[in-house]
Design a protein around this motif. Structure first.
Motif, short mmCIF file in Angstrom:
data_model
loop_
_atom_site.label_atom_id
_atom_site.label_comp_id
_atom_site.label_asym_id
_atom_site.label_seq_id
_atom_site.Cartn_x
_atom_site.Cartn_y
_atom_site.Cartn_z
N PHE A 117 -7.32 -1.21 2.22
CA PHE A 117 -5.80 -1.16 2.68
C PHE A 117 -5.65 -1.26 4.33
O PHE A 117 -4.93 -2.04 4.96
CB PHE A 117 -5.11 -0.13 2.25
N THR B 67 -4.50 -0.89 -7.19
CA THR B 67 -4.85 0.44 -6.67
C THR B 67 -5.45 1.27 -7.65
O THR B 67 -6.48 2.03 -7.43
CB THR B 67 -3.59 1.23 -5.89
N PRO C 291 0.71 -1.16 -0.08
CA PRO C 291 -0.04 -0.09 0.07
C PRO C 291 0.75 1.43 -0.04
O PRO C 291 0.56 2.44 -0.51
CB PRO C 291 -0.72 -0.31 1.35
#
Length: 431
Positions: free
Chosen positions: A199, A183, A52
């Motif tokens: 996330f 993402t 992330p």
């Protein structure tokens, strides 16, 4: 009274101490915690924590468009994250060295998850700096791959360490490879808010995985001067050691380059007319090829001088950057730059960590690597923040690209004089 003799730190004695710690851990821990299980769980932690974070550049434009901010606002939050990660790393490492790694990694994962949720609900620069900056920064200092690599150094036999350091580093890149296109797709389909919430939930899976990386608490060992060394003595020894100082200075460049590219490359590509998806794939390609680079370096560092490996990596980055900014920008050239950058992306970590371990042993490995990593994160702070400031002032990232090239060449030269041997250490002998 004792007579003090200055003698070289015996690598054989150091290895015996390390193996004794490993044997003690094996006897006190569950039998299923084999080296392979430890490496797999540690690698999963690296993947979940690094993935992330490597996608932060994809959130800059959605945030800026949503709230009307300049790029310097989001860049500052990411820069603060890098700096606080670096500040917290030595202290998190010291706590893990003294009391074991489980609590440090678990608390770090919780702070990381909380920071993502706060970031999701941020509507002012102050709130963004609390979530993306303070909470995630300190969270990463407790649960990032740095603590995982230190745990590997303490838990694994010497014959497993080289490949484990490469695998642990590569796992973070595999997370980058998975999370980057994921993402972009999530932001396009569900929005940046839902992406950050997802996330945050994923980060909580780090907590049970941390149980496998439980390291023993520090114990006094009268037969081992390495184990008896105090925190203050370890720092004094390290920062009085020329090779360690050179290693720390050179690591600054790694942080500068990685943070600037992670934060600003997606926007740079869009500014130059390429679709947002290309940025996602370039970041993913960096992660994919870094798996190859990290595993390769993890293997060859046992066969070649580590200082030469580091110099080659930094010089390669500088050459790749020059070619990238001088040649016409296309989707193909961007992907090629991603591939070359990926090979040299986090491949500095295994030789850097190994050099710290070689010089000073594993007793204060997490702490001393943490201070080296602080230099890395100061570079990251400047790379991310200056990128935003320079773009808002000049409408171009060109000055920062060339500064990155200069730092790469300097670090290639700085690493060459490093001496690869255990530090000379004073050992007390009976009168």
């Amino acid at each position: 009274m004792p007579v003090h003799l200055s003698v070289p730190d015996d690598p054989g004695l150091q290895g015996e101490n390390d193996m004794a710690a490993i044997d003690s851990t094996s006897r006190s821990g569950p039998g299923w915690r084999t080296p392979l299980v430890i490496i797999i769980c540690g690698s999963l932690i690296g993947m979940l924590t690094f993935g992330p974070r490597s996608t932060v550049g994809f959130f800059m434009q959605p945030f800026s468009q949503e709230f009307g901010w300049g790029r310097d606002v989001f860049a500052l939050a990411f820069a603060v994250q890098n700096l606080l990660w670096g500040i917290g790393q030595p202290f998190a490492g010291a706590v893990a060295d003294k009391f074991g790694s489980v609590r440090v990694i678990a608390v770090g994962a919780f702070l990381y998850a909380l920071g993502l949720i706060v970031m999701r609900y941020s509507s002012t620069p102050f709130e963004l700096n609390i979530g993306a900056g303070l909470l995630i920064g300190f969270g990463l200092s407790g649960c990032s791959f740095n603590l995982v690599l230190a745990a590997f150094g303490k838990l694994l036999p010497p014959e497993w360490r080289g490949i484990a350091l490469g695998a642990g580093t590569a796992a973070g890149s595999f997370g980058q490879f998975i999370f980057a296109p994921f993402t972009v797709a999530m932001i396009d389909n569900t929005g940046w808010q839902a992406t950050l919430t997802t996330f945050g939930i994923l980060m909580l899976f780090v907590i049970p995985l941390a149980l496998v990386l439980a390291t023993p608490k520090a114990e006094s060992n009268a037969a081992s001067p390495v184990q008896e060394q105090s925190f203050k003595a370890a720092l004094t020894e390290a920062f009085g050691h020329r090779s360690y100082v050179l290693l720390v200075i050179g690591f600054f460049t790694c942080g500068f380059q990685l943070a600037f590219i992670t934060m600003h490359l997606p926007a740079y590509l869009i500014d130059r007319g390429l679709p947002a998806a290309v940025g996602g794939w370039v970041i993913a390609i960096i992660g994919l090829f870094n798996i190859i680079g990290s595993l390769t370096v993890g293997y060859v560092q046992g066969k070649l001088p580590k200082r030469y490996i580091l110099s080659f990596i930094y010089f390669t980055r500088a050459l790749a950057t020059v070619a990238f900014i001088m040649l016409p920008l296309t989707t193909t050239s961007a992907l090629v730059f991603g591939a070359i950058s990926g090979l040299a992306w986090l491949s500095t970590v295994p030789p850097t960590s190994s050099l710290v371990s070689l010089m000073f042993g594993t007793r204060w490995l997490a702490t001393l690597y943490g201070f080296a990593f602080f230099s890395h994160q100061v570079g990251g702070f400047l790379g991310a923040w200056l990128g935003g400031i320079v773009f808002d002032k000049f409408g171009s990232y060109t000055p920062i690209w060339w500064l990155s090239v200069l730092f790469g060449v300097l670090s290639a030269l700085i690493n060459l004089p490093i001496v690869e041997r255990p530090v000379d250490r004073t050992v007390a002998q009976p009168a």
